[in-house]
Write a protein that holds these residues in place. Sequence first.
Motif, short mmCIF file in Angstrom:
data_model
loop_
_atom_site.label_atom_id
_atom_site.label_comp_id
_atom_site.label_asym_id
_atom_site.label_seq_id
_atom_site.Cartn_x
_atom_site.Cartn_y
_atom_site.Cartn_z
N ALA A 19 40.87 17.08 24.12
CA ALA A 19 41.76 15.92 23.51
C ALA A 19 42.93 16.16 23.76
O ALA A 19 43.72 15.09 24.14
CB ALA A 19 41.48 16.21 22.18
N ASP A 20 43.53 17.24 23.89
CA ASP A 20 45.01 17.49 24.10
C ASP A 20 45.35 17.23 25.71
O ASP A 20 46.39 16.82 25.89
CB ASP A 20 45.66 18.66 23.51
CG ASP A 20 47.04 18.61 23.48
OD1 ASP A 20 47.93 17.61 23.24
OD2 ASP A 20 47.77 19.76 23.55
N ARG A 21 44.42 17.66 26.39
CA ARG A 21 44.57 17.41 27.79
C ARG A 21 44.41 16.12 28.24
O ARG A 21 45.45 15.78 29.17
CB ARG A 21 43.35 18.25 28.58
CG ARG A 21 43.80 19.79 28.91
CD ARG A 21 42.77 20.35 29.87
NE ARG A 21 41.45 20.19 29.82
CZ ARG A 21 40.75 21.10 28.74
NH1 ARG A 21 41.49 22.07 28.19
NH2 ARG A 21 39.51 21.27 28.61
N GLY A 24 48.37 15.12 26.47
CA GLY A 24 49.28 16.05 26.04
C GLY A 24 49.28 17.06 27.22
O GLY A 24 48.75 17.04 28.14
N ASP A 25 49.68 18.24 26.60
CA ASP A 25 49.70 19.39 27.55
C ASP A 25 48.42 20.31 27.41
O ASP A 25 48.43 21.43 28.04
CB ASP A 25 51.13 20.29 27.22
CG ASP A 25 51.41 20.52 25.88
OD1 ASP A 25 50.18 20.34 25.22
OD2 ASP A 25 52.46 21.02 25.56
N GLY A 26 47.59 20.00 26.50
CA GLY A 26 46.48 20.80 26.40
C GLY A 26 46.70 22.00 25.56
O GLY A 26 45.41 22.80 25.43
N ASP A 27 47.69 22.07 24.84
CA ASP A 27 47.75 23.37 24.20
C ASP A 27 47.28 23.43 22.76
O ASP A 27 47.23 24.17 22.01
CB ASP A 27 49.33 23.99 24.39
CG ASP A 27 50.18 23.05 23.49
OD1 ASP A 27 49.66 21.68 23.15
OD2 ASP A 27 51.27 23.54 23.31
N HIS A 28 46.98 22.22 22.27
CA HIS A 28 46.48 22.22 20.81
C HIS A 28 45.47 22.97 20.36
O HIS A 28 45.73 23.50 19.19
CB HIS A 28 46.36 20.59 20.38
CG HIS A 28 46.12 20.47 19.05
ND1 HIS A 28 47.04 20.51 18.24
CD2 HIS A 28 45.03 20.18 18.36
CE1 HIS A 28 46.35 20.23 16.87
NE2 HIS A 28 45.20 20.16 17.02
N GLY A 29 44.33 23.08 21.20
CA GLY A 29 43.13 23.65 20.89
C GLY A 29 43.44 25.25 20.61
O GLY A 29 43.21 25.80 19.36
#
Length: 207
Positions: A19-21, A24-29
């Motif tokens: 979802a963050d990718r 955003g930058d994909g670092d949320h998970g």
Amino acid sequence: MLLLVADRVIAAEPRLSEADRNLGDGDHGLGMQRGVTAAREKLLALPDDGSVPVEKLFSTVGLAMMSSMGGASGAIFGTLFRDGGKALAGRESFGASELAAFLRAACDGVMARGKANPGDKTMVDALHPAAARAGEVADGPLDAALASVGAAAEDGCEASKGMVAVFGRARSLGEAAIGFPDAGALSVTVILGAMRDFVAGLPSASE
Ligand SMILES: [Mg+2]
């Protein structure tokens, strides 16, 4: 209940990262996974004899997330649990009225800290309707309250798909962000879904 929240967030890492990718930058998970792993360790270090105040259980999670995750997510998800926990000072149990107090304070804290409002395509879009619903069902049983609150959060997360982002990297995407849910809103649904499922699995008071 909070240990199940940690386990579910850890298991949801691929979904949260994806979802963050998208936006955003994909670092949320991975950030969330790191935060709840730290929270899990702190919770397991507490005595399990019922002597730990409800407030402290939640604030322990918040402080662990703040100190381990870093970045905006750490500050904001940490605030959710810490400020929500503070609202439970003096409470000796966790029922629907405590859920409402927790989510109201959590949402107020997150909105103040993150400067986000409903409609900005952030976690507030799941948290705000969840807090409002919790206030409406605060007089009933906790299992029914959590089922309703979880559904409100999921509806809010779904609605975030149709929003244009106001913050972060997703902001530069403009209308290209439409169609994707906010990763933080998704995390809120995972957290509340775990609380709901934990309580639904408990034997009822009448059994
Ligand atoms: Mg990110």
